[in-house]
Design a protein around this motif. Structure first.
Motif, PDB file in Angstrom:
ATOM      1  N   GLU A 341       0.584  -1.192   0.046  1.00  0.00           N
ATOM      2  CA  GLU A 341       0.050   0.063   0.023  1.00  0.00           C
ATOM      3  C   GLU A 341       0.913   1.424   0.040  1.00  0.00           C
ATOM      4  O   GLU A 341       0.505   2.192  -0.557  1.00  0.00           O
ATOM      5  N   GLU A 344       2.038   1.918  -3.338  1.00  0.00           N
ATOM      6  CA  GLU A 344       0.978   2.622  -4.310  1.00  0.00           C
ATOM      7  C   GLU A 344       0.982   3.925  -4.193  1.00  0.00           C
ATOM      8  O   GLU A 344       0.648   4.884  -5.112  1.00  0.00           O
ATOM      9  N   THR A 345       0.950   4.239  -2.591  1.00  0.00           N
ATOM     10  CA  THR A 345       0.724   5.641  -2.394  1.00  0.00           C
ATOM     11  C   THR A 345       1.999   6.507  -2.803  1.00  0.00           C
ATOM     12  O   THR A 345       1.982   7.663  -3.669  1.00  0.00           O
ATOM     13  N   LEU A 347       3.958   5.791  -5.667  1.00  0.00           N
ATOM     14  CA  LEU A 347       3.716   6.004  -6.979  1.00  0.00           C
ATOM     15  C   LEU A 347       2.766   7.153  -7.319  1.00  0.00           C
ATOM     16  O   LEU A 347       2.821   7.851  -8.383  1.00  0.00           O
ATOM     17  N   ALA A 348       1.608   7.127  -6.391  1.00  0.00           N
ATOM     18  CA  ALA A 348       0.545   8.223  -6.891  1.00  0.00           C
ATOM     19  C   ALA A 348       1.231   9.428  -6.297  1.00  0.00           C
ATOM     20  O   ALA A 348       0.305  10.721  -6.922  1.00  0.00           O
ATOM     21  N   THR A 349       1.783   9.559  -5.335  1.00  0.00           N
ATOM     22  CA  THR A 349       2.125  11.092  -4.743  1.00  0.00           C
ATOM     23  C   THR A 349       3.411  11.715  -5.255  1.00  0.00           C
ATOM     24  O   THR A 349       3.625  12.840  -4.896  1.00  0.00           O
ATOM     25  N   GLU A 350       4.329  10.843  -5.756  1.00  0.00           N
ATOM     26  CA  GLU A 350       5.620  11.365  -6.044  1.00  0.00           C
ATOM     27  C   GLU A 350       5.616  12.475  -7.164  1.00  0.00           C
ATOM     28  O   GLU A 350       5.049  12.412  -8.078  1.00  0.00           O
ATOM     29  N   LYS A 360       9.047   3.302 -10.345  1.00  0.00           N
ATOM     30  CA  LYS A 360       8.228   2.464 -11.535  1.00  0.00           C
ATOM     31  C   LYS A 360       9.111   1.162 -12.097  1.00  0.00           C
ATOM     32  O   LYS A 360       8.596   0.278 -12.332  1.00  0.00           O
TER      33      LYS A 360
END
Length: 375
Positions: A341, A344-345, A347-350, A360
């Motif tokens: 989790e 995923e966070t 990746l979403a917030t970088e 990635k």
């Protein structure tokens, strides 16, 4: 790099002043400047440390460039660990940072990727790894054969005042990471899952839960049990805790301060109290922040792998997050659940596209951390 490692300390609060004393005690390090958003506080810290007129400023990177510093020591509050360390790494400076690596595991993963991107060392000062007797206990445990159980009791009654007494989970968030990290060091393995319960004694002066019990499963099947409280007056343990290592051939005890002792079975199955294996020389890792600073300097000068490299240290913070989640949800929590989790966070917030590209590129979060740790 200079003949002496020139460093800028970021953060002039009480812990920052501890680092100023640590730097003064290391002949291989020179204090180049102190950065703090409150420049007058930085000026006062410099004066109190015997460096009147030392360069100070609110911007750590500008100050490092102005003073020709070689590295940055990040002693800011946890919420500032990620932005300060990211800026330093992207500016080309290696960083020695206070624990925790960041406020969240997701931010820790971002910092690991940023360190990969820049090729600069980011080492976390997990200062309670740096005790000779901890190394001795680990060496003695090698004579025990397979380890089945590792346990630590941590019972103190400090009246800190300030933010700790207002925190939601003061023991787990601010202290237990030391014992969790030491367990990883002792077992030389990584955690798999945890079941944890938090609570607050009726007489506690903390707003949040000041006590907890957690049982971690580690790779190989060993269990690590943490039991502690920050509202437990009388017969207080060491700040390192009181340890028991139980294996197939005996037990090692360490009170957190003095030399550990071992009780091993001889060839006939009889216990030999106080027996020690032929340990050979035990390296002196230094003590607390002095030890981590010494290792940081050695890593920069020789390329040796330090204990606290960011990729290695993220799992200690993951243990804290997993324990807190377990206590909140009332169920066992897998470490991979937290890592997945958090990945995923991240990746979403970088916000940095180059750091995101590194994230990635990891086949998985475990593979990304592990590959970098083995490199």
């Amino acid at each position: 790099m200079s003949a002496k490692l020139r460093v800028v300390v970021v953060g002039a609060g009480p812990m920052g002043r501890t680092w100023l004393r640590t730097i003064a005690g290391n002949d291989d390090v020179e204090l180049a400047g102190i950065a703090d958003l409150a420049v007058d506080v930085a000026d006062q810290a410099a004066d109190d440390a015997g460096h009147p007129g030392l360069p100070t400023g609110a911007d750590a990177i500008e100050l490092a460039r102005r003073t020709n510093a070689d590295a940055i020591i990040n002693v800011t509050v946890p919420a500032a660990h990620h932005p300060v360390t990211t800026a330093a790494l992207l500016a080309g400076y290696p960083v020695l940072g206070e624990k925790p690596v960041a406020s969240t595991v997701a931010e820790g993963l971002s910092l690991a990727a940023c360190a990969e991107l820049t090729g600069r060392l980011f080492m976390v000062s997990q200062s309670r790894r740096y005790f000779r007797n901890l190394f001795l206990a680990k060496r003695q445990a090698e004579a025990l054969g397979r380890i089945g159980a590792l346990s630590v009791e941590f019972f103190k009654a400090p009246h800190f005042g300030g933010f700790r007494e207002a925190m939601e989970s003061p023991l787990l968030l601010d202290m237990a990471i030391h014992q969790f990290d030491a367990a990883r060091f002792m077992l030389d393995a990584d955690p798999v899952s945890v079941m944890c319960e938090e609570y607050n004694p009726a007489w506690s002066w903390y707003a949040g839960d000041a006590a907890a019990t957690a049982v971690f499963e580690f790779e190989g099947g060993a269990r690590f049990t943490f039991a502690g409280s920050w509202a437990s007056p009388g017969f207080e343990t060491s700040w390192n805790g009181s340890w028991r290592i139980s294996g197939e051939h005996g037990t090692v005890l360490w009170d957190g301060d003095r030399e550990p002792t071992a009780e091993l079975l001889d060839g006939a199955g009889s216990a030999v109290v106080g027996a020690r294996a032929d340990l050979g020389p035990i390296a002196d890792p230094g003590t607390e922040t002095a030890g981590s600073l010494r290792e940081f300097v050695a890593a920069l000068r020789t390329g040796a792998e330090p204990m606290g490299r960011v990729h290695e240290n993220v799992l200690s913070l993951a243990m804290v997050e997993a324990a807190m989640r377990s206590a909140r949800l009332g169920r066992r929590v897998a470490i991979d659940e937290v890592l997945g989790e958090s990945y995923e966070t991240a990746l979403a917030t970088e916000a940095n596209e180059d750091v995101l590209r590194v994230l990635k590129s990891w086949p998985s979060v475990r593979a990304g951390l592990g590959a970098a740790r083995r490199a």
